[in-house]
Motif scaffolding. Sequence first.
Motif, PDB file in Angstrom:
ATOM      1  N   ASP A 223      51.082 117.064  91.420  1.00 51.78           N
ATOM      2  CA  ASP A 223      52.300 116.306  91.722  1.00 51.78           C
ATOM      3  C   ASP A 223      53.465 116.834  90.893  1.00 51.78           C
ATOM      4  N   SER A 224      54.405 117.488  91.531  1.00 52.76           N
ATOM      5  CA  SER A 224      55.531 118.091  90.806  1.00 52.76           C
ATOM      6  C   SER A 224      56.494 117.055  90.246  1.00 52.76           C
ATOM      7  N   SER A 225      56.410 115.824  90.728  1.00 56.31           N
ATOM      8  CA  SER A 225      57.310 114.785  90.209  1.00 56.31           C
ATOM      9  C   SER A 225      56.859 114.256  88.845  1.00 56.31           C
ATOM     10  N   VAL A 226      55.597 114.485  88.502  1.00 57.30           N
ATOM     11  CA  VAL A 226      55.063 114.068  87.200  1.00 57.30           C
ATOM     12  C   VAL A 226      55.261 115.212  86.214  1.00 57.30           C
ATOM     13  N   ASN A 227      56.112 115.003  85.216  1.00 58.85           N
ATOM     14  CA  ASN A 227      56.342 116.083  84.248  1.00 58.85           C
ATOM     15  C   ASN A 227      55.629 115.882  82.913  1.00 58.85           C
ATOM     16  N   CYS A 228      54.964 114.733  82.723  1.00 58.81           N
ATOM     17  CA  CYS A 228      54.242 114.468  81.463  1.00 58.81           C
ATOM     18  C   CYS A 228      52.928 113.768  81.749  1.00 58.81           C
ATOM     19  N   ILE A 229      51.920 114.088  80.956  1.00 56.56           N
ATOM     20  CA  ILE A 229      50.710 113.264  80.963  1.00 56.56           C
ATOM     21  C   ILE A 229      50.509 112.692  79.568  1.00 56.56           C
ATOM     22  N   ALA A 230      49.933 111.507  79.520  1.00 59.49           N
ATOM     23  CA  ALA A 230      49.542 110.886  78.260  1.00 59.49           C
ATOM     24  C   ALA A 230      48.027 110.745  78.304  1.00 59.49           C
ATOM     25  N   ASN A 231      47.356 111.508  77.480  1.00 62.22           N
ATOM     26  CA  ASN A 231      45.906 111.623  77.537  1.00 62.22           C
ATOM     27  C   ASN A 231      45.224 110.609  76.619  1.00 62.22           C
ATOM     28  N   PHE A 232      44.501 109.674  77.223  1.00 64.77           N
ATOM     29  CA  PHE A 232      43.732 108.688  76.467  1.00 64.77           C
ATOM     30  C   PHE A 232      42.265 108.704  76.899  1.00 64.77           C
ATOM     31  N   THR A 233      41.765 109.881  77.256  1.00 60.51           N
ATOM     32  CA  THR A 233      40.373 110.017  77.663  1.00 60.51           C
ATOM     33  C   THR A 233      39.471 110.068  76.437  1.00 60.51           C
ATOM     34  N   GLN A 234      38.174 110.206  76.678  1.00 64.87           N
ATOM     35  CA  GLN A 234      37.207 110.255  75.579  1.00 64.87           C
ATOM     36  C   GLN A 234      37.481 111.460  74.673  1.00 64.87           C
ATOM     37  N   ARG A 235      37.211 111.291  73.386  1.00 60.57           N
ATOM     38  CA  ARG A 235      37.616 112.258  72.370  1.00 60.57           C
ATOM     39  C   ARG A 235      37.128 113.676  72.643  1.00 60.57           C
ATOM     40  N   HIS A 236      35.894 113.808  73.061  1.00 61.63           N
ATOM     41  CA  HIS A 236      35.326 115.145  73.235  1.00 61.63           C
ATOM     42  C   HIS A 236      35.769 115.822  74.525  1.00 61.63           C
ATOM     43  N   LEU A 237      36.610 115.154  75.321  1.00 59.85           N
ATOM     44  CA  LEU A 237      37.120 115.736  76.564  1.00 59.85           C
ATOM     45  C   LEU A 237      38.551 116.248  76.430  1.00 59.85           C
ATOM     46  N   HIS A 238      39.165 116.049  75.275  1.00 65.04           N
ATOM     47  CA  HIS A 238      40.596 116.311  75.147  1.00 65.04           C
ATOM     48  C   HIS A 238      40.986 117.760  75.402  1.00 65.04           C
ATOM     49  N   GLY A 239      40.173 118.702  74.945  1.00 62.63           N
ATOM     50  CA  GLY A 239      40.535 120.106  75.117  1.00 62.63           C
ATOM     51  C   GLY A 239      40.744 120.467  76.576  1.00 62.63           C
ATOM     52  N   ASP A 240      39.775 120.182  77.421  1.00 56.33           N
ATOM     53  CA  ASP A 240      39.852 120.525  78.842  1.00 56.33           C
ATOM     54  C   ASP A 240      40.996 119.798  79.534  1.00 56.33           C
ATOM     55  N   ILE A 241      41.154 118.504  79.257  1.00 55.34           N
ATOM     56  CA  ILE A 241      42.221 117.714  79.880  1.00 55.34           C
ATOM     57  C   ILE A 241      43.590 118.288  79.541  1.00 55.34           C
ATOM     58  N   VAL A 242      43.804 118.592  78.273  1.00 52.32           N
ATOM     59  CA  VAL A 242      45.118 119.082  77.832  1.00 52.32           C
ATOM     60  C   VAL A 242      45.388 120.483  78.349  1.00 52.32           C
ATOM     61  N   ILE A 243      44.414 121.366  78.283  1.00 55.94           N
ATOM     62  CA  ILE A 243      44.613 122.745  78.753  1.00 55.94           C
ATOM     63  C   ILE A 243      44.961 122.763  80.234  1.00 55.94           C
ATOM     64  N   ARG A 244      44.299 121.957  81.029  1.00 52.90           N
ATOM     65  CA  ARG A 244      44.610 121.905  82.463  1.00 52.90           C
ATOM     66  C   ARG A 244      46.020 121.379  82.706  1.00 52.90           C
ATOM     67  N   ALA A 245      46.432 120.405  81.909  1.00 54.71           N
ATOM     68  CA  ALA A 245      47.781 119.865  82.076  1.00 54.71           C
ATOM     69  C   ALA A 245      48.843 120.909  81.726  1.00 54.71           C
ATOM     70  N   LEU A 246      48.645 121.627  80.626  1.00 55.31           N
ATOM     71  CA  LEU A 246      49.606 122.655  80.227  1.00 55.31           C
ATOM     72  C   LEU A 246      49.661 123.778  81.260  1.00 55.31           C
ATOM     73  N   ASN A 247      48.511 124.170  81.769  1.00 52.12           N
ATOM     74  CA  ASN A 247      48.481 125.205  82.806  1.00 52.12           C
ATOM     75  C   ASN A 247      49.217 124.761  84.068  1.00 52.12           C
ATOM     76  N   ALA A 248      49.249 123.440  84.300  1.00 50.21           N
ATOM     77  CA  ALA A 248      49.958 122.907  85.465  1.00 50.21           C
ATOM     78  C   ALA A 248      51.441 122.654  85.181  1.00 50.21           C
ATOM     79  N   GLY A 249      51.888 122.995  83.968  1.00 42.17           N
ATOM     80  CA  GLY A 249      53.298 122.856  83.641  1.00 42.17           C
ATOM     81  C   GLY A 249      53.717 121.472  83.179  1.00 42.17           C
ATOM     82  N   LYS A 250      52.760 120.674  82.684  1.00 36.85           N
ATOM     83  CA  LYS A 250      53.083 119.315  82.226  1.00 36.85           C
ATOM     84  C   LYS A 250      53.225 119.273  80.703  1.00 36.85           C
TER      85      LYS A 250
END
Length: 407
Positions: free
Chosen positions: A63-90
């Motif tokens: 979704d190009s209208s979403v420019n930020c994510i706020a990640n509150f997932t489980q602690r050991h999942l943060h790396g994958d969640i954040v890397i995917r968001a940055l790769n998507a331009g968020k």
Amino acid sequence: MAERLTVAIVGCGNFARHFVELFKAHPNVDKVYVCDLVAERAKEYSEKFGVEIIDTYEDILADSSVNCIANFTQRHLHGDIVIRALNAGKHVYSAVPMAPTVDECKRIVELVKEKKLIYMMGETCYYYPCAMFCRKTYKEGKFGDFTYGASQYYHHIDSISYGKRPGEGGMPPLLYPTHSTGMILSAVDSYVKRVVCFGYEDKTGDGRFEIGKNPWDNVFSNQYVLMQLANGGTARVTEARTFGWMKPSSYISALYGTRGGYEFSNAQHILVEKDFDSDAEKVRLTDVSDYVNTDGMVKNKHLPDFKNRVANAQWQWDNVSEVQKEEIERLPAEYENIENGHMATHKFLIDDFCKAVFENKLPILNAWTAARFTIPGLVAIESAKHGGMPMDVPDMGDAPAEWGSGQ
């Protein structure tokens, strides 16, 4: 200036609920969405906070209208969640820790630098009163050259939400080190070069801290690490999950330098300075408890059971200390009647992130800082596995002096 923020909150658990209103109310935010793998949780948030739902994380990334994510997932999942968001331009706001592996921490820093995106780790303890006091006092030169300090996070596994989830409850304590490292490293403006770590092998036999019972084959419920810092001093960090102690759970217990020192226990904060002006063999002792403790503690310190109530977490959620009040005026007026949390730190964190994205300025808790707070704990885990083997800590360097058009 960037466009106003459209934020997708990912992970609708017990922690994220304290931040939805803060994102919604911030003057730099246009819209807030929520997303969770469990549809009922997202629906609860939608109804409670009056926000719309985005069904999947993949939909958020697309979704190009979403420019930020706020990640509150489980602690050991943060790396994958954040890397995917940055790769998507968020742009990314993420709860702690940064990531569960050194390689993922490095990759996050690389992506932030490459794509010129804002990443911020929401380390509450950076704004804890003890950390703010020690930073201020250190900068004033009252400690002199830093020699030794200690910080710790005591949180019994039975009172942590993930402690009851199969497998996850056995997570190595130092995979989640930033409450401790964030306080002591920010207080003395340094980073870790080398660690030596030992652990306490859990004896409860409850199926959490045992080989084959968690994804890390971790047996340590408590871990203790000595850190050699770049400024020549040494820090001791303790991450404990089975101590018989409640609160305060995160704090700097001691900080010493060549000219003075700070000590804290339960509700008492003491500053000692060498009295070079009048007598080099004496010190000046100042009780700074009323300055560092929250207003609720100060108001109720006369109660006969005061210290016992402090040890059970009273007046440590949205109460504010005098040292924090020096920064409160920079918060948006829209935050005035919204609940705070974790020693009144939530508002500082969300304001930092929203302003950083909107103004295109690196926040204090940027990717480089987050790496310096997180990576020492991950290396220390390996040291403990090898019986306290000394290990070097990789460093990603300082944050860039210049950043985009905002600096």
